[in-house]
Design a protein around this motif. Sequence first.
Motif, PDB file in Angstrom:
ATOM      1  N   GLY A  73       1.063  -1.198   0.231  1.00  6.06           N
ATOM      2  CA  GLY A  73       0.025  -0.165  -0.186  1.00  6.06           C
ATOM      3  C   GLY A  73       0.595   1.441   0.114  1.00  6.06           C
ATOM      4  O   GLY A  73       1.857   1.248   0.781  1.00  6.06           O
ATOM      5  N   PHE A  74       0.121   2.760  -0.478  1.00  4.30           N
ATOM      6  CA  PHE A  74       1.006   3.817  -1.367  1.00  4.30           C
ATOM      7  C   PHE A  74      -0.156   4.841  -0.181  1.00  4.30           C
ATOM      8  O   PHE A  74      -1.522   4.507  -1.108  1.00  4.30           O
ATOM      9  CB  PHE A  74       1.610   3.530  -2.309  1.00  4.30           C
ATOM     10  CG  PHE A  74       3.218   2.542  -2.245  1.00  4.30           C
ATOM     11  CD1 PHE A  74       3.995   2.997  -1.651  1.00  4.30           C
ATOM     12  CD2 PHE A  74       3.104   1.315  -2.666  1.00  4.30           C
ATOM     13  CE1 PHE A  74       4.490   1.465  -2.092  1.00  4.30           C
ATOM     14  CE2 PHE A  74       3.724   0.455  -3.150  1.00  4.30           C
ATOM     15  CZ  PHE A  74       4.923   0.290  -2.733  1.00  4.30           C
ATOM     16  N   TRP A  75       0.543   5.426   0.141  1.00  2.76           N
ATOM     17  CA  TRP A  75      -0.110   6.989  -0.556  1.00  2.76           C
ATOM     18  C   TRP A  75       0.393   8.187  -0.899  1.00  2.76           C
ATOM     19  O   TRP A  75       1.196   8.020  -1.320  1.00  2.76           O
ATOM     20  CB  TRP A  75      -0.666   7.574   0.959  1.00  2.76           C
ATOM     21  CG  TRP A  75       0.411   8.079   1.746  1.00  2.76           C
ATOM     22  CD1 TRP A  75       0.437   6.513   2.881  1.00  2.76           C
ATOM     23  CD2 TRP A  75       1.794   9.212   1.970  1.00  2.76           C
ATOM     24  NE1 TRP A  75       1.632   7.317   3.427  1.00  2.76           N
ATOM     25  CE2 TRP A  75       2.342   8.582   2.880  1.00  2.76           C
ATOM     26  CE3 TRP A  75       1.442  10.274   1.316  1.00  2.76           C
ATOM     27  CZ2 TRP A  75       3.589   9.346   3.083  1.00  2.76           C
ATOM     28  CZ3 TRP A  75       2.335  10.950   1.321  1.00  2.76           C
ATOM     29  CH2 TRP A  75       3.794  10.753   2.886  1.00  2.76           C
ATOM     30  N   ILE A  76      -0.500   8.736  -1.594  1.00  2.00           N
ATOM     31  CA  ILE A  76      -0.197  10.036  -2.295  1.00  2.00           C
ATOM     32  C   ILE A  76      -0.368  11.457  -1.094  1.00  2.00           C
ATOM     33  O   ILE A  76      -1.480  11.049  -1.485  1.00  2.00           O
ATOM     34  CB  ILE A  76      -1.084   9.759  -3.957  1.00  2.00           C
ATOM     35  CG1 ILE A  76      -0.280   8.312  -4.541  1.00  2.00           C
ATOM     36  CG2 ILE A  76       0.087  11.225  -4.870  1.00  2.00           C
ATOM     37  CD1 ILE A  76      -1.225   8.561  -5.516  1.00  2.00           C
ATOM     38  N   SER A  77       0.109  12.800  -1.291  1.00  2.00           N
ATOM     39  CA  SER A  77      -0.434  13.780  -1.471  1.00  2.00           C
ATOM     40  C   SER A  77       0.028  14.473  -1.798  1.00  2.00           C
ATOM     41  O   SER A  77       1.342  14.708  -3.176  1.00  2.00           O
ATOM     42  CB  SER A  77       0.070  13.765   0.822  1.00  2.00           C
ATOM     43  OG  SER A  77       1.373  14.300   0.560  1.00  2.00           O
ATOM     44  N   ILE A  78      -0.614  15.624  -2.123  1.00  2.00           N
ATOM     45  CA  ILE A  78      -0.931  16.746  -2.889  1.00  2.00           C
ATOM     46  C   ILE A  78      -0.790  18.024  -1.599  1.00  2.00           C
ATOM     47  O   ILE A  78      -1.802  18.113  -1.481  1.00  2.00           O
ATOM     48  CB  ILE A  78      -1.400  17.177  -4.415  1.00  2.00           C
ATOM     49  CG1 ILE A  78      -1.883  16.123  -4.849  1.00  2.00           C
ATOM     50  CG2 ILE A  78      -0.714  18.393  -4.971  1.00  2.00           C
ATOM     51  CD1 ILE A  78      -0.122  15.259  -5.531  1.00  2.00           C
ATOM     52  N   LYS A  79       0.095  19.186  -1.808  1.00  2.00           N
ATOM     53  CA  LYS A  79      -0.099  20.029  -1.130  1.00  2.00           C
ATOM     54  C   LYS A  79       0.547  21.589  -0.933  1.00  2.00           C
ATOM     55  O   LYS A  79       1.097  21.425  -2.613  1.00  2.00           O
ATOM     56  CB  LYS A  79       1.343  20.128   0.542  1.00  2.00           C
ATOM     57  CG  LYS A  79       1.816  21.554   1.191  1.00  2.00           C
ATOM     58  CD  LYS A  79       0.232  20.918   2.423  1.00  2.00           C
ATOM     59  CE  LYS A  79       0.729  22.844   3.542  1.00  2.00           C
ATOM     60  NZ  LYS A  79      -0.829  22.449   4.635  1.00  2.00           N
ATOM     61  N   ASP A  80      -0.478  22.528  -1.278  1.00  2.00           N
ATOM     62  CA  ASP A  80      -0.922  23.586  -2.186  1.00  2.00           C
ATOM     63  C   ASP A  80      -0.501  23.169  -3.609  1.00  2.00           C
ATOM     64  O   ASP A  80       0.449  23.922  -3.808  1.00  2.00           O
ATOM     65  CB  ASP A  80       0.407  24.150  -1.428  1.00  2.00           C
ATOM     66  CG  ASP A  80       0.220  24.662  -0.379  1.00  2.00           C
ATOM     67  OD1 ASP A  80      -0.592  25.421   0.940  1.00  2.00           O
ATOM     68  OD2 ASP A  80       1.362  24.433   0.806  1.00  2.00           O
ATOM     69  N   ASP A  81      -1.478  22.308  -3.692  1.00  2.00           N
ATOM     70  CA  ASP A  81      -1.307  21.923  -5.577  1.00  2.00           C
ATOM     71  C   ASP A  81       0.357  21.938  -5.734  1.00  2.00           C
ATOM     72  O   ASP A  81       0.179  21.510  -7.402  1.00  2.00           O
ATOM     73  CB  ASP A  81      -1.888  22.893  -6.209  1.00  2.00           C
ATOM     74  CG  ASP A  81      -3.454  22.732  -6.206  1.00  2.00           C
ATOM     75  OD1 ASP A  81      -4.118  21.669  -5.525  1.00  2.00           O
ATOM     76  OD2 ASP A  81      -4.478  23.228  -6.009  1.00  2.00           O
ATOM     77  N   ILE A  82       1.507  21.984  -5.274  1.00  2.00           N
ATOM     78  CA  ILE A  82       2.300  21.682  -6.067  1.00  2.00           C
ATOM     79  C   ILE A  82       2.983  20.744  -5.339  1.00  2.00           C
ATOM     80  O   ILE A  82       4.359  20.260  -5.754  1.00  2.00           O
ATOM     81  CB  ILE A  82       2.918  23.454  -6.303  1.00  2.00           C
ATOM     82  CG1 ILE A  82       3.451  23.824  -4.833  1.00  2.00           C
ATOM     83  CG2 ILE A  82       2.350  24.441  -6.808  1.00  2.00           C
ATOM     84  CD1 ILE A  82       4.924  24.887  -5.003  1.00  2.00           C
ATOM     85  N   THR A  83       3.712  20.439  -4.271  1.00  2.00           N
ATOM     86  CA  THR A  83       4.276  19.234  -3.959  1.00  2.00           C
ATOM     87  C   THR A  83       3.966  18.419  -3.307  1.00  2.00           C
ATOM     88  O   THR A  83       2.427  18.021  -2.688  1.00  2.00           O
ATOM     89  CB  THR A  83       4.732  19.948  -2.255  1.00  2.00           C
ATOM     90  OG1 THR A  83       5.099  21.611  -2.426  1.00  2.00           O
ATOM     91  CG2 THR A  83       5.816  18.750  -1.416  1.00  2.00           C
ATOM     92  N   VAL A  84       3.800  17.072  -4.459  1.00  2.00           N
ATOM     93  CA  VAL A  84       3.853  15.522  -4.750  1.00  2.00           C
ATOM     94  C   VAL A  84       4.533  14.684  -4.156  1.00  2.00           C
ATOM     95  O   VAL A  84       5.815  15.095  -4.055  1.00  2.00           O
ATOM     96  CB  VAL A  84       3.918  15.344  -6.074  1.00  2.00           C
ATOM     97  CG1 VAL A  84       3.259  13.990  -6.350  1.00  2.00           C
ATOM     98  CG2 VAL A  84       3.159  16.617  -6.890  1.00  2.00           C
ATOM     99  N   SER A  85       3.772  13.815  -3.133  1.00  2.00           N
ATOM    100  CA  SER A  85       4.691  12.738  -2.428  1.00  2.00           C
ATOM    101  C   SER A  85       4.288  12.003  -2.527  1.00  2.00           C
ATOM    102  O   SER A  85       3.163  11.519  -2.441  1.00  2.00           O
ATOM    103  CB  SER A  85       4.635  13.547  -1.008  1.00  2.00           C
ATOM    104  OG  SER A  85       5.172  15.172  -0.484  1.00  2.00           O
TER     105      SER A  85
END
Length: 759
Positions: free
Chosen positions: A262-274
């Motif tokens: 399992g993995f998660w993706i996150s997008i912070k402020d529409d520009i930081t991809v993790s």
Amino acid sequence: MKAMLTVGGFLLAVISVVDALMCYQCANTDGKLCPYDASTYTSTAHDACITWKLGNGSVILQNLVSAKEECTEEKIKFWSRFIDLYYNAYGGSVSCCYSDRCNDGSSLHSNFVDVSNKNKVPTLPAYPSIGESWPSNAGLPVRKAENGNCEKYYDKFSADEWMPDILIPLAYDRASQTKVGVFYTKLGERNNNNDHVIVRIVNRAKQNLTMYSIKLFRVGSVSIHLSKLEPQRNGGGFIQQEGKKTSVNKVVDFENEDGYQGFWISIKDDITVSLGRIGEKLINPLVQFSDVLREGPDEPYYFGLTTPDGTSASFGVNCDMPGLHFPDTCVTDGDCEDYPETVCAPKPVNPGLDPGIRNLPFKEWAEGDTLLKSCWCKEGTVRIPMSKGCYDPIRKVVTLRDACFADYHCSHLPNTVCTLDLSVPKYNMSCQCIPGHKPFEADPRTGLVEGCAPLTAADKGTIEGCARRFTIQDKVEWVPDTITPMMRDEVRNMDVGVFFVTLGRSSESLNKGDDTAVIRLLNEGKERKKMLTIKIDRKSSKIGIYESKITRNFFFSNENDRLVSDFKDFDTKIRMENGYVGFWVQYKYQDGYGGKLSVGLNGSPLREEFAIVSWTDSSTTALPSVKFMGFTAGNAKSRIMFGANCVLLNPNLLQNYDDSALVLEKSFESVKQTLPLQSLSTLKTSPEVSVQGNVNPWTTYSSLNPSGGYASADKQIVLEPVIKGQYLTKLKRLLPTYFNEEDNDKVLLALDKAYRSYR
């Protein structure tokens, strides 16, 4: 069926015997997972079964209800809207049904759009209703509880898609204020080392001109790319370009793990991809990229999963999201009610006194750990020993210079404030007179000094006008332990301080008359490498300004005071031997010019031309500001007495300027804030006071912004669906329930209140 009751040939009544209704009952709270943990209940008092779902089809409630009370159009609309409001989401639904076990929560009753694979690979059917079995022609079912409990599983074989045919909306995580997606995957049979899966992240309009792509390789590496369709120079279509932005090696293991990962993706402020692993918090990504040039998609909204040519993989989407947050992660103060006397904040309210309740104390947090807010002790409270709650250890201060760390601690002492005092252990703050006031006489019965009285006109020009008095003896320090904050005048862009000093009679000197008072001027970080110093020397009668720097040679470093300007004044020396003499200090920094330090006698106008000594530091290392004054002596045998935080007698600088705005005796008003609380070893400085409008630039000894606020962010776009299972432990206080619980009345009362507030 119906039965007739006849007595003596008369028909007395018709009794309707209705079979009891059986419904599933479950609420996603206390670790339960609906519909898998649902139980069946039979009731003759209810005539409908109800199901609550999020926008992605996740079931959060199954229950028995009365149709005329809970299944009306008005109630269904209300509860559907309530789900969206509570989860900051879109697409929540409430449905009623009227047959036994009809609220089984199966995807057949879900409003989530079913997806299909254009590669014609057979997909598993929707999960069966509780109590049913998988159809024999479905193959081996995925073990959902062990593989993410995903709503949909599917396969990809050499898909080689630029834009995946299956797109899943990102969820909005209220705790981290990021968009989050979760997926599970496993690679198929090995083809080569280049086997990998691809995660595409696209905008709301599903445009494929620019996308973020995350690639997870069989060999263990993970990379983030900017995927673009570039037009050919000679026309005739577009070329697919994959620009690698960052990568890490050996962070995943597809070789030795056969099952789903399992993995998660996150997008912070529409520009930081993790991207990170399920089980790791959102603050601990495996790989991260910030698109500061904003070349990627505007407003990322969907993610899709695919494979390149030659790679096969299986995927699960719309899955549980366990472990993304800490147990104390919060969004509002209401989320902290399990921890008494705490509030929800990204950082401690009382810095240096509250380590928090996570495994790592706050001082060991890495940059970015504050992304997830925590429950911190309220102002003036600390952690209860052996508990996660907080309490006030001070409660009430009864005498001046006693420990405090919040203004209200000093509320019983008139005209006092809680401010910096490094002589106080642990808290480094005490209750002191506000400038323009002097201590009461000690109570003859108790000896307590129970507040401060306004200064008389005669007092203001004397040591009585100083909030603090202290003696320096047996100390020669490069960076003094005894410090007081400077004032910041934003209107005139300068830092100002006032101090008094007496050298004592020469005949009483412990150093045979060779005494020097030393005042260090420190920057915001109290850095020892560069300071400015004022020295008042009895023997030479000089008042000098020094540039104090750490110099280094090949092997050693040396502490060096370099005299840059001085003034010899016998009269002032005589006055300091017979009593206290006050001085003002002014430091003004300008880009491209440097910093100018001026020292004058308190009572003379606060203007450079009235200074008795001044110097401009035009070097590239000039201090941008002076935040603190530190007091020490030039010789360990010297005994020198100081006064600090004193009244500035003549602040006049400009004609027709409102003099009263700059008088220190009016310093502590309603906008004052206390200094950050930290231990001596970890004490840091604070941001400058920001003066806005008619706010008095001398309002506080604290360097915190008086407004105490910050600009609100742009309106957050509501996303769908919200995270599955997020904050459900809080929801149980509001869920409509007929469970066998003692507090049903309280629950129904809370629901009624919520219902009326949203109508």
